[in-house]
Scaffold this motif. Structure first.
Motif, PDB file in Angstrom:
ATOM      1  N   CYS A   8      -3.827   8.255   1.382  1.00  0.00           N
ATOM      2  CA  CYS A   8      -3.847   7.898   2.799  1.00  0.00           C
ATOM      3  C   CYS A   8      -4.410   6.502   3.024  1.00  0.00           C
ATOM      4  CB  CYS A   8      -4.680   8.911   3.571  1.00  0.00           C
ATOM      5  SG  CYS A   8      -4.729   8.558   5.347  1.00  0.00           S
ATOM      6  N   VAL A   9      -3.734   5.747   3.899  1.00  0.00           N
ATOM      7  CA  VAL A   9      -4.228   4.440   4.325  1.00  0.00           C
ATOM      8  C   VAL A   9      -4.547   4.483   5.816  1.00  0.00           C
ATOM      9  CG1 VAL A   9      -2.931   3.197   2.549  1.00  0.00           C
ATOM     10  CG2 VAL A   9      -1.902   3.546   4.825  1.00  0.00           C
ATOM     11  N   CYS A  10      -5.393   3.556   6.229  1.00  0.00           N
ATOM     12  CA  CYS A  10      -5.674   3.348   7.643  1.00  0.00           C
ATOM     13  C   CYS A  10      -5.118   1.982   8.025  1.00  0.00           C
ATOM     14  CB  CYS A  10      -7.183   3.398   7.900  1.00  0.00           C
ATOM     15  SG  CYS A  10      -7.645   3.258   9.640  1.00  0.00           S
ATOM     16  N   HIS A  11      -4.361   1.938   9.121  1.00  0.00           N
ATOM     17  CA  HIS A  11      -3.733   0.690   9.557  1.00  0.00           C
ATOM     18  C   HIS A  11      -3.836   0.587  11.069  1.00  0.00           C
ATOM     19  CE1 HIS A  11      -0.906  -2.614   9.921  1.00  0.00           C
ATOM     20  NE2 HIS A  11      -0.135  -1.878  10.718  1.00  0.00           N
ATOM     21  N   ASN A  12      -4.419  -0.509  11.543  1.00  0.00           N
ATOM     22  CA  ASN A  12      -4.595  -0.736  12.988  1.00  0.00           C
ATOM     23  C   ASN A  12      -5.254   0.458  13.672  1.00  0.00           C
ATOM     24  OD1 ASN A  12      -3.550  -3.315  12.932  1.00  0.00           O
ATOM     25  ND2 ASN A  12      -1.474  -2.689  13.500  1.00  0.00           N
ATOM     26  N   GLY A  13      -6.199   1.093  12.972  1.00  0.00           N
ATOM     27  CA  GLY A  13      -6.969   2.174  13.587  1.00  0.00           C
ATOM     28  C   GLY A  13      -6.381   3.549  13.461  1.00  0.00           C
ATOM     29  N   TYR A  14      -5.204   3.686  12.844  1.00  0.00           N
ATOM     30  CA  TYR A  14      -4.569   4.994  12.658  1.00  0.00           C
ATOM     31  C   TYR A  14      -4.462   5.340  11.177  1.00  0.00           C
ATOM     32  CZ  TYR A  14      -3.178   5.289  17.568  1.00  0.00           C
ATOM     33  OH  TYR A  14      -3.192   5.378  18.937  1.00  0.00           O
ATOM     34  N   VAL A  51       7.420  -2.151   3.872  1.00  0.00           N
ATOM     35  CA  VAL A  51       7.809  -2.756   5.145  1.00  0.00           C
ATOM     36  C   VAL A  51       8.673  -1.789   5.955  1.00  0.00           C
ATOM     37  CG1 VAL A  51       9.109  -4.640   6.213  1.00  0.00           C
ATOM     38  CG2 VAL A  51       7.622  -5.103   4.241  1.00  0.00           C
ATOM     39  N   VAL A  52       9.645  -1.152   5.296  1.00  0.00           N
ATOM     40  CA  VAL A  52      10.517  -0.190   5.982  1.00  0.00           C
ATOM     41  C   VAL A  52       9.689   0.974   6.525  1.00  0.00           C
ATOM     42  CG1 VAL A  52      12.353   1.513   5.639  1.00  0.00           C
ATOM     43  CG2 VAL A  52      12.614  -0.802   4.735  1.00  0.00           C
ATOM     44  N   LEU A  82       1.205  -0.416  -2.197  1.00  0.00           N
ATOM     45  CA  LEU A  82       2.157  -1.374  -1.625  1.00  0.00           C
ATOM     46  C   LEU A  82       1.766  -1.749  -0.199  1.00  0.00           C
ATOM     47  CD1 LEU A  82       5.478   0.187  -2.987  1.00  0.00           C
ATOM     48  CD2 LEU A  82       4.474  -2.022  -3.658  1.00  0.00           C
ATOM     49  N   TRP A  83       1.281  -0.781   0.569  1.00  0.00           N
ATOM     50  CA  TRP A  83       0.776  -1.077   1.907  1.00  0.00           C
ATOM     51  C   TRP A  83      -0.438  -2.005   1.817  1.00  0.00           C
ATOM     52  CZ3 TRP A  83       1.143   1.356   7.095  1.00  0.00           C
ATOM     53  CH2 TRP A  83       2.365   2.004   7.298  1.00  0.00           C
ATOM     54  N   GLY A 108       4.694   9.157  -6.557  1.00  0.00           N
ATOM     55  CA  GLY A 108       4.360   7.788  -6.188  1.00  0.00           C
ATOM     56  C   GLY A 108       3.569   7.633  -4.906  1.00  0.00           C
ATOM     57  N   LYS A 109       2.734   8.630  -4.570  1.00  0.00           N
ATOM     58  CA  LYS A 109       1.903   8.517  -3.360  1.00  0.00           C
ATOM     59  C   LYS A 109       0.946   7.329  -3.455  1.00  0.00           C
ATOM     60  CE  LYS A 109       0.256  12.671  -3.915  1.00  0.00           C
ATOM     61  NZ  LYS A 109       1.058  13.089  -5.084  1.00  0.00           N
ATOM     62  N   SER A 110       0.234   7.261  -4.579  1.00  0.00           N
ATOM     63  CA  SER A 110      -0.724   6.165  -4.769  1.00  0.00           C
ATOM     64  C   SER A 110      -0.017   4.823  -4.838  1.00  0.00           C
ATOM     65  CB  SER A 110      -1.543   6.392  -6.037  1.00  0.00           C
ATOM     66  OG  SER A 110      -2.320   7.563  -5.942  1.00  0.00           O
TER      67      SER A 110
END
Length: 295
Positions: A148-154, A287-288, A172-173, A165-167
């Motif tokens: 799991c990543v956090c991006h712009n607060g979400y 990106v997609v 990549l993010w 390939g979850k990790s």
């Protein structure tokens, strides 16, 4: 030496771990828990209490429910006459590391550890993870196999079968999407509070040491599917449910726990979009995915 109690707050839920007098077992077995430790329970009513006591003996009367491979070794599950459970947790070398016994709702548990310090640490961590998963579902909490990543607060968890390939997708993010932080790389916690789903970091993060006491509203859930080209689709409710359920720690043989988990997933997909990203392990995939799911 005396028995020693330690208090932790994980996903805004209190847990207590008690070490009975021992020259071997102590809090040093749980280094990933240090950031979650508190001086005392916030409520005085912990989610569960787990006591570490090597004097615990296997129950004589028990029924083998199943044996399953966790990816790190086999775990044997037994049902006890009082409705509780007994687990034998083994490592990849088939060595028994932990005997765990719980009451029916996992609010009270005791475990005995075995072997080297590494074996004991493995067994205790697995016992705590199992207990949290099965007790947490009474409090709208799911332990999810995800990166799991956090991006712009979400929070954006990526789910898939092991080795898909979850990790890699999270990395990549982190590399290509600005304002992205890794929250957990193996077992984050999703919890619904007042109708809003949140994702929390946890003490369980697989091979990546990412143990963060962090919380963010859930933005979307995305399943990773390896493909020769990058594309993304939003799933219908039935597809979404079928995608999330296998990623949650559950016990199909316990009707109450299994129904709790299914009800939490149902409420989750009513409030949060679920996607499948068909992808390669490349920059374009990140990106997609970002463009398709980010709020």
């Amino acid at each position: 030496m005396m028995r020693k109690s330690h208090y932790f707050r994980i996903a805004d839920l209190d847990i207590t771990i008690v070490f009975e007098e021992s020259k071997i077992n102590d809090i040093s077995l749980l280094p990933s828990f240090s950031v979650f430790e508190r001086n005392e329970t916030a409520t005085g009513n912990p989610l569960f209490t787990l006591t570490v006591d090597d004097n615990l003996q296997p129950a004589k009367e028990k029924e083998l429910i199943r044996k399953f491979d966790t990816g790190n070794g086999d775990t044997l599950v037994y049902r006890l006459p009082d409705g509780g459970y007994q687990y034998i947790i083994k490592n990849i070398y088939d060595q028994p590391c932990c005997l765990l016994r719980s009451n029916k709702d996992f609010s009270q548990c005791t475990c005995a550890l075995n072997g080297t310090k590494g074996m004991r640490a493995f067994g205790l961590n697995d016992a705590l993870m199992l207990t949290f998963a099965f007790r947490g579902c009474y409090y709208d909490a799911l332990l999810v196999h995800a990166s799991c990543v956090c991006h712009n607060g979400y929070a954006y968890p990526f789910i898939a079968k092991s080795g898909t390939g979850k990790s890699t997708h999270s990395s990549l993010w982190l590399e290509h999407i600005e304002d992205t932080e890794l929250m957990n790389d193996d077992n984050p916690i999703i919890r619904i509070i007042d109708g809003i789903p949140y994702l929390y970091g946890s003490p369980w993060s697989g091979k990546t040491p990412c143990y963060k006491d962090i919380k963010a509203p859930l933005g979307a859930v995305t399943r990773i599917d390896r493909a020769p080209a990058n594309s993304i689709e939003r799933l219908r409710p039935v597809q979404a449910f079928a995608s999330i359920l296998p990623s949650c720690s559950s016990m199909k043989w316990d009707n109450t726990i299994y129904n709790n988990i299914c009800n939490i997933i149902t409420r989750l997909i009513e409030t949060v979009p679920v996607f499948t990203i068909h992808c390669l392990p490349d920059k374009e995939a990140a990106v997609v995915c970002h463009d398709g799911i980010a709020r």
